[in-house]
Design a protein around this motif. Sequence first.
Motif, PDB file in Angstrom:
ATOM      1  N   TYR A  93      11.904  44.892  10.236  1.00  0.00           N
ATOM      2  CA  TYR A  93      11.949  44.864  11.701  1.00  0.00           C
ATOM      3  C   TYR A  93      11.736  46.277  12.232  1.00  0.00           C
ATOM      4  N   TYR A  94      10.808  46.371  13.182  1.00  0.00           N
ATOM      5  CA  TYR A  94      10.426  47.653  13.757  1.00  0.00           C
ATOM      6  C   TYR A  94      10.731  47.689  15.247  1.00  0.00           C
ATOM      7  N   CYS A  95      11.185  48.829  15.680  1.00  0.00           N
ATOM      8  CA  CYS A  95      11.418  49.095  17.089  1.00  0.00           C
ATOM      9  C   CYS A  95      10.186  49.797  17.668  1.00  0.00           C
ATOM     10  N   ASN A  96       9.825  49.441  18.893  1.00  0.00           N
ATOM     11  CA  ASN A  96       8.677  50.054  19.571  1.00  0.00           C
ATOM     12  C   ASN A  96       9.069  50.459  20.980  1.00  0.00           C
ATOM     13  N   ALA A  97       8.608  51.644  21.384  1.00  0.00           N
ATOM     14  CA  ALA A  97       8.784  52.110  22.759  1.00  0.00           C
ATOM     15  C   ALA A  97       7.396  52.305  23.361  1.00  0.00           C
ATOM     16  N   GLY A  98       7.151  51.730  24.533  1.00  0.00           N
ATOM     17  CA  GLY A  98       5.833  51.808  25.155  1.00  0.00           C
ATOM     18  C   GLY A  98       5.903  52.200  26.609  1.00  0.00           C
ATOM     19  N   LEU A  99       4.959  53.073  26.997  1.00  0.00           N
ATOM     20  CA  LEU A  99       4.822  53.480  28.396  1.00  0.00           C
ATOM     21  C   LEU A  99       3.350  53.750  28.634  1.00  0.00           C
ATOM     22  N   GLY A 100       2.678  52.818  29.305  1.00  0.00           N
ATOM     23  CA  GLY A 100       1.236  52.931  29.476  1.00  0.00           C
ATOM     24  C   GLY A 100       0.549  52.948  28.123  1.00  0.00           C
ATOM     25  N   LYS A 101      -0.237  53.997  27.878  1.00  0.00           N
ATOM     26  CA  LYS A 101      -0.961  54.096  26.611  1.00  0.00           C
ATOM     27  C   LYS A 101      -0.138  54.793  25.526  1.00  0.00           C
ATOM     28  N   ILE A 102       1.057  55.207  25.873  1.00  0.00           N
ATOM     29  CA  ILE A 102       1.910  55.908  24.914  1.00  0.00           C
ATOM     30  C   ILE A 102       2.766  54.895  24.178  1.00  0.00           C
ATOM     31  N   GLY A 103       2.844  55.057  22.876  1.00  0.00           N
ATOM     32  CA  GLY A 103       3.683  54.162  22.097  1.00  0.00           C
ATOM     33  C   GLY A 103       4.277  54.866  20.899  1.00  0.00           C
ATOM     34  N   TYR A 104       5.510  54.509  20.571  1.00  0.00           N
ATOM     35  CA  TYR A 104       6.189  55.084  19.417  1.00  0.00           C
ATOM     36  C   TYR A 104       6.805  53.969  18.589  1.00  0.00           C
ATOM     37  N   TRP A 105       6.857  54.217  17.279  1.00  0.00           N
ATOM     38  CA  TRP A 105       7.421  53.250  16.338  1.00  0.00           C
ATOM     39  C   TRP A 105       8.548  53.878  15.543  1.00  0.00           C
ATOM     40  N   GLY A 106       9.522  53.042  15.202  1.00  0.00           N
ATOM     41  CA  GLY A 106      10.525  53.448  14.251  1.00  0.00           C
ATOM     42  C   GLY A 106      10.042  53.216  12.833  1.00  0.00           C
ATOM     43  N   GLN A 107      10.897  53.558  11.870  1.00  0.00           N
ATOM     44  CA  GLN A 107      10.510  53.456  10.469  1.00  0.00           C
ATOM     45  C   GLN A 107      10.763  52.065   9.890  1.00  0.00           C
ATOM     46  N   GLY A 108      11.502  51.247  10.608  1.00  0.00           N
ATOM     47  CA  GLY A 108      11.764  49.882  10.180  1.00  0.00           C
ATOM     48  C   GLY A 108      13.089  49.727   9.452  1.00  0.00           C
ATOM     49  N   THR A 109      13.628  48.509   9.533  1.00  0.00           N
ATOM     50  CA  THR A 109      14.848  48.166   8.797  1.00  0.00           C
ATOM     51  C   THR A 109      14.666  46.773   8.193  1.00  0.00           C
ATOM     52  N   GLN A 110      15.041  46.642   6.946  1.00  0.00           N
ATOM     53  CA  GLN A 110      14.801  45.397   6.206  1.00  0.00           C
ATOM     54  C   GLN A 110      15.875  44.370   6.529  1.00  0.00           C
ATOM     55  N   VAL A 111      15.417  43.162   6.837  1.00  0.00           N
ATOM     56  CA  VAL A 111      16.315  42.016   7.007  1.00  0.00           C
ATOM     57  C   VAL A 111      15.923  40.969   5.972  1.00  0.00           C
ATOM     58  N   THR A 112      16.881  40.555   5.171  1.00  0.00           N
ATOM     59  CA  THR A 112      16.645  39.536   4.154  1.00  0.00           C
ATOM     60  C   THR A 112      17.640  38.407   4.354  1.00  0.00           C
ATOM     61  N   VAL A 113      17.106  37.214   4.524  1.00  0.00           N
ATOM     62  CA  VAL A 113      17.944  36.027   4.725  1.00  0.00           C
ATOM     63  C   VAL A 113      17.795  35.151   3.481  1.00  0.00           C
ATOM     64  N   SER A 114      18.860  35.071   2.714  1.00  0.00           N
ATOM     65  CA  SER A 114      18.787  34.356   1.448  1.00  0.00           C
ATOM     66  C   SER A 114      20.183  33.945   1.004  1.00  0.00           C
ATOM     67  N   SER A 115      20.243  32.819   0.319  1.00  0.00           N
ATOM     68  CA  SER A 115      21.515  32.375  -0.244  1.00  0.00           C
ATOM     69  C   SER A 115      21.653  32.850  -1.684  1.00  0.00           C
TER      70      SER A 115
END
Length: 115
Positions: A93-115
Amino acid sequence: QAQLVESGGGLVQPGGSLRLSCRATGITFSLYAMAWYRQAPGKQRELVATIPNGGSTNYADSVKDRFTISRDNTKNTVYLQMNNLKPEDSAVYYCNAGLGKIGYWGQGTQVTVSS
């Protein structure tokens, strides 16, 4: 320099919950539209939820009624509350910040759904 840092990912059983956080530095957070994306192995990155600097939130159909996006402009942080998680929600899962043509991304965090 803009930086987005995600946290809160992990391993959870089906039906469980997680809350992701993304803290922004180096930007005027309140001006930016914020979003969460996710990318599963072998698949394209997809939009999960958005929250503008004003106005209503939006969600992908696959997560409606299960996920909630919110933001706290006093903490420069956007959240993603994920309930009733399913194995198909497993992804980075990645976070994004946007303002017009400007955009930034985070490095991501893993989500695992499993039994």
